[in-house]
Scaffold this active site. Sequence first.
Site, PDB file in Angstrom:
ATOM      1  NE  ARG A   1      -4.410   3.412   0.151  1.00 12.07           N
ATOM      2  CZ  ARG A   1      -5.555   2.899   0.593  1.00 12.07           C
ATOM      3  NH1 ARG A   1      -6.696   3.520   0.376  1.00 12.07           N
ATOM      4  NH2 ARG A   1      -5.558   1.759   1.262  1.00 12.07           N
TER       5      ARG A   1
ATOM      6  CG  ASP B   1      -1.945   1.089   1.241  1.00  9.30           C
ATOM      7  OD1 ASP B   1      -1.802   2.041   0.460  1.00  9.30           O
ATOM      8  OD2 ASP B   1      -2.903   0.981   2.035  1.00  9.30           O
TER       9      ASP B   1
END
Length: 254
Positions: free
Chosen positions: A169, A167
């Site tokens: 982000r 991930d």
Amino acid sequence: MYLHLYRNDQDDKEHLAMVFGNAIASQSLAAYRPDDTPSSRLLRGAGHQQSHFFGGTMLLGNSNKGSVGENSAERENLGPGDTIPLVRVHSECFTGETAWSNRCDCGDQLTAAARLICQSTTPHGVIVYLRQEGRGIGLENKLRAYNLQDQGADTVEANQRLGFGADDRTYGVATSILCDLGLDGETGIRLLTNNPDKVAGIRGPQDQVKVREVLTMKPSACKGKTEGAESLAPVELLAYLQTKIQKFGHTIEL
Ligand SMILES: Nc1nc2c(ncn2[C@@H]2O[C@H](COP(=O)(O)OP(=O)(O)OP(=O)(O)O)[C@@H](O)[C@H]2O)c(=O)[nH]1
């Protein structure tokens, strides 16, 4: 609804804040500027009548009081006494929101968030829409990841095989947007998410945004399953959600 467009100095993306109700407003974008013209103001945002179609059927799952760690019972509706703004920080998903993919619950979550905010007598909340397609890897790489998933990889393994993190982000921009919207006070927010990393990220390093309650979201396809029975949800969606539970610690029961 008022739609604010945020540019920032951390990435080259334009992130959005969809503000419901009149009590929340951007301090930077709505402020009067001496050189303002109607069109310059237009570029910073616009109001519109929100659609009456908030037909999502996402359920609220467990409610975890963010700061005190309590659990309350599952409930479908937010009561009228819920005056703390309801917030969804949502990451872009072209495949799930626009192309109706069964591989994720993103479209369902976006619609449900709007519906939940509008359920109150006086809507009071915001959806921060972050341009973080594919958990930050972009649409082209996400489509590559889809093809690897077709060959047996789960969503995390597919990202990693492409050389990305599970991930990619971060949530600093979301925290800044919420602060700009005046949601950094003691009242805090109620956050719609199943993702513990998102909760920690949005709070910010100095706990700028007080997350008073975390409301998990259960996809409509997983609704109504009786104990021991097989889920009626699509296989791809179940696999996606199970990977999030096992590898990201998502707090959702299928
Ligand atoms: N790399 C990759 N990204 C995906 C895939 N399916 C969906 N996504 C992305 O995953 C992200 C999901 O974002 P959110 O719904 O905001 O967040 P979340 O981490 O699932 O947490 P919630 O707040 O509980 O929904 C979006 O950026 C989607 O584009 C996939 O198969 N591979």
